[in-house]
Write a protein that holds these residues in place. Structure first.
Motif, PDB file in Angstrom:
ATOM      1  N   ARG A   1       0.835  -1.202   0.000  1.00 37.98           N
ATOM      2  CA  ARG A   1       0.000   0.000   0.000  1.00 37.98           C
ATOM      3  C   ARG A   1       0.869   1.251   0.000  1.00 37.98           C
ATOM      4  O   ARG A   1       0.614   2.196  -0.763  1.00 37.98           O
ATOM      5  CB  ARG A   1      -0.916   0.012   1.228  1.00 37.98           C
ATOM      6  CG  ARG A   1      -1.902   1.167   1.244  1.00 37.98           C
ATOM      7  CD  ARG A   1      -2.554   1.335   2.598  1.00 37.98           C
ATOM      8  NE  ARG A   1      -1.608   1.782   3.600  1.00 37.98           N
ATOM      9  CZ  ARG A   1      -1.176   3.042   3.727  1.00 37.98           C
ATOM     10  NH1 ARG A   1      -1.603   3.975   2.914  1.00 37.98           N
ATOM     11  NH2 ARG A   1      -0.310   3.359   4.657  1.00 37.98           N
ATOM     12  N   GLN A   2       1.925   1.266   0.802  1.00 37.84           N
ATOM     13  CA  GLN A   2       2.819   2.421   0.843  1.00 37.84           C
ATOM     14  C   GLN A   2       3.511   2.635  -0.501  1.00 37.84           C
ATOM     15  O   GLN A   2       3.686   3.776  -0.940  1.00 37.84           O
ATOM     16  CB  GLN A   2       3.865   2.232   1.947  1.00 37.84           C
ATOM     17  CG  GLN A   2       3.288   2.325   3.341  1.00 37.84           C
ATOM     18  CD  GLN A   2       4.297   1.963   4.409  1.00 37.84           C
ATOM     19  OE1 GLN A   2       5.427   1.584   4.124  1.00 37.84           O
ATOM     20  NE2 GLN A   2       3.870   2.084   5.672  1.00 37.84           N
ATOM     21  N   MET A   3       3.885   1.542  -1.157  1.00 37.01           N
ATOM     22  CA  MET A   3       4.509   1.657  -2.475  1.00 37.01           C
ATOM     23  C   MET A   3       3.526   2.272  -3.478  1.00 37.01           C
ATOM     24  O   MET A   3       3.901   3.124  -4.278  1.00 37.01           O
ATOM     25  CB  MET A   3       4.969   0.281  -2.977  1.00 37.01           C
ATOM     26  CG  MET A   3       6.160  -0.280  -2.223  1.00 37.01           C
ATOM     27  SD  MET A   3       6.484  -2.023  -2.574  1.00 37.01           S
ATOM     28  CE  MET A   3       6.676  -2.002  -4.339  1.00 37.01           C
ATOM     29  N   LEU A   4       2.271   1.843  -3.427  1.00 42.09           N
ATOM     30  CA  LEU A   4       1.263   2.393  -4.334  1.00 42.09           C
ATOM     31  C   LEU A   4       1.020   3.869  -4.067  1.00 42.09           C
ATOM     32  O   LEU A   4       0.868   4.664  -5.001  1.00 42.09           O
ATOM     33  CB  LEU A   4      -0.052   1.625  -4.195  1.00 42.09           C
ATOM     34  CG  LEU A   4      -0.065   0.211  -4.743  1.00 42.09           C
ATOM     35  CD1 LEU A   4      -1.415  -0.441  -4.461  1.00 42.09           C
ATOM     36  CD2 LEU A   4       0.213   0.202  -6.231  1.00 42.09           C
TER      37      LEU A   4
ATOM     38  N   GLY B   1       1.640   6.820  -6.667  1.00 39.97           N
ATOM     39  CA  GLY B   1       0.564   7.750  -7.003  1.00 39.97           C
ATOM     40  C   GLY B   1       0.989   9.191  -6.788  1.00 39.97           C
ATOM     41  O   GLY B   1       0.686  10.064  -7.606  1.00 39.97           O
ATOM     42  N   ASP B   2       1.688   9.446  -5.688  1.00 37.86           N
ATOM     43  CA  ASP B   2       2.187  10.803  -5.420  1.00 37.86           C
ATOM     44  C   ASP B   2       3.157  11.246  -6.506  1.00 37.86           C
ATOM     45  O   ASP B   2       3.104  12.381  -6.978  1.00 37.86           O
ATOM     46  CB  ASP B   2       2.884  10.866  -4.055  1.00 37.86           C
ATOM     47  CG  ASP B   2       1.910  10.783  -2.888  1.00 37.86           C
ATOM     48  OD1 ASP B   2       0.706  10.983  -3.113  1.00 37.86           O
ATOM     49  OD2 ASP B   2       2.381  10.515  -1.771  1.00 37.86           O
ATOM     50  N   ARG B   3       4.059  10.340  -6.906  1.00 41.11           N
ATOM     51  CA  ARG B   3       5.037  10.667  -7.949  1.00 41.11           C
ATOM     52  C   ARG B   3       4.330  10.969  -9.271  1.00 41.11           C
ATOM     53  O   ARG B   3       4.651  11.958  -9.941  1.00 41.11           O
ATOM     54  CB  ARG B   3       6.007   9.497  -8.132  1.00 41.11           C
ATOM     55  CG  ARG B   3       7.052   9.737  -9.223  1.00 41.11           C
ATOM     56  CD  ARG B   3       7.880   8.490  -9.503  1.00 41.11           C
ATOM     57  NE  ARG B   3       7.085   7.348  -9.899  1.00 41.11           N
ATOM     58  CZ  ARG B   3       6.604   7.154 -11.142  1.00 41.11           C
ATOM     59  NH1 ARG B   3       6.849   8.031 -12.091  1.00 41.11           N
ATOM     60  NH2 ARG B   3       5.888   6.082 -11.429  1.00 41.11           N
ATOM     61  N   ARG B   4       3.358  10.147  -9.638  1.00 41.44           N
ATOM     62  CA  ARG B   4       2.634  10.369 -10.890  1.00 41.44           C
ATOM     63  C   ARG B   4       1.864  11.683 -10.849  1.00 41.44           C
ATOM     64  O   ARG B   4       1.800  12.403 -11.846  1.00 41.44           O
ATOM     65  CB  ARG B   4       1.666   9.216 -11.170  1.00 41.44           C
ATOM     66  CG  ARG B   4       2.360   7.944 -11.564  1.00 41.44           C
ATOM     67  CD  ARG B   4       1.350   6.808 -11.629  1.00 41.44           C
ATOM     68  NE  ARG B   4       1.999   5.551 -11.899  1.00 41.44           N
ATOM     69  CZ  ARG B   4       1.873   4.900 -13.056  1.00 41.44           C
ATOM     70  NH1 ARG B   4       1.143   5.400 -14.019  1.00 41.44           N
ATOM     71  NH2 ARG B   4       2.486   3.752 -13.232  1.00 41.44           N
ATOM     72  N   PHE B   5       1.263  11.998  -9.687  1.00 48.15           N
ATOM     73  CA  PHE B   5       0.529  13.249  -9.573  1.00 48.15           C
ATOM     74  C   PHE B   5       1.470  14.436  -9.718  1.00 48.15           C
ATOM     75  O   PHE B   5       1.145  15.409 -10.402  1.00 48.15           O
ATOM     76  CB  PHE B   5      -0.216  13.332  -8.240  1.00 48.15           C
ATOM     77  CG  PHE B   5      -0.891  14.659  -8.052  1.00 48.15           C
ATOM     78  CD1 PHE B   5      -2.087  14.931  -8.693  1.00 48.15           C
ATOM     79  CD2 PHE B   5      -0.311  15.645  -7.273  1.00 48.15           C
ATOM     80  CE1 PHE B   5      -2.708  16.165  -8.546  1.00 48.15           C
ATOM     81  CE2 PHE B   5      -0.920  16.884  -7.126  1.00 48.15           C
ATOM     82  CZ  PHE B   5      -2.120  17.138  -7.757  1.00 48.15           C
ATOM     83  N   GLN B   6       2.632  14.370  -9.083  1.00 47.79           N
ATOM     84  CA  GLN B   6       3.591  15.469  -9.179  1.00 47.79           C
ATOM     85  C   GLN B   6       4.040  15.672 -10.623  1.00 47.79           C
ATOM     86  O   GLN B   6       4.168  16.809 -11.082  1.00 47.79           O
ATOM     87  CB  GLN B   6       4.810  15.214  -8.282  1.00 47.79           C
ATOM     88  CG  GLN B   6       4.539  15.450  -6.812  1.00 47.79           C
ATOM     89  CD  GLN B   6       4.111  16.873  -6.524  1.00 47.79           C
ATOM     90  OE1 GLN B   6       4.596  17.822  -7.124  1.00 47.79           O
ATOM     91  NE2 GLN B   6       3.172  17.025  -5.605  1.00 47.79           N
ATOM     92  N   GLU B   7       4.300  14.572 -11.348  1.00 48.52           N
ATOM     93  CA  GLU B   7       4.686  14.688 -12.757  1.00 48.52           C
ATOM     94  C   GLU B   7       3.579  15.363 -13.554  1.00 48.52           C
ATOM     95  O   GLU B   7       3.832  16.266 -14.346  1.00 48.52           O
ATOM     96  CB  GLU B   7       4.977  13.301 -13.345  1.00 48.52           C
ATOM     97  CG  GLU B   7       6.256  12.688 -12.846  1.00 48.52           C
ATOM     98  CD  GLU B   7       6.466  11.278 -13.372  1.00 48.52           C
ATOM     99  OE1 GLU B   7       5.603  10.775 -14.137  1.00 48.52           O
ATOM    100  OE2 GLU B   7       7.492  10.673 -13.028  1.00 48.52           O
TER     101      GLU B   7
END
Length: 48
Positions: A14-17, A21-27
């Motif tokens: 869950r933490q990896m997901l 998700g945070d990384r994809r949102f920032q991009e």
């Protein structure tokens, strides 16, 4: 090298997901802000 799979806990998964998700949102957000800035600069040029 062994053929046994290393299983991870559901919490770690869950933490990896969440991090992914945070990384994809920032991009996405950075691309959006760049697009928005270019759009606003273009609109300002057209007004002049």
């Amino acid at each position: 090298m062994s053929n046994t799979k290393e299983y991870i806990s559901s919490e770690k998964y869950r933490q990896m997901l969440v991090r992914d998700g945070d990384r994809r949102f920032q991009e996405w957000h950075n691309r959006f802000l760049n697009y928005q800035q270019a759009y606003l600069e273009d609109m300002n040029k057209r007004k002049k």
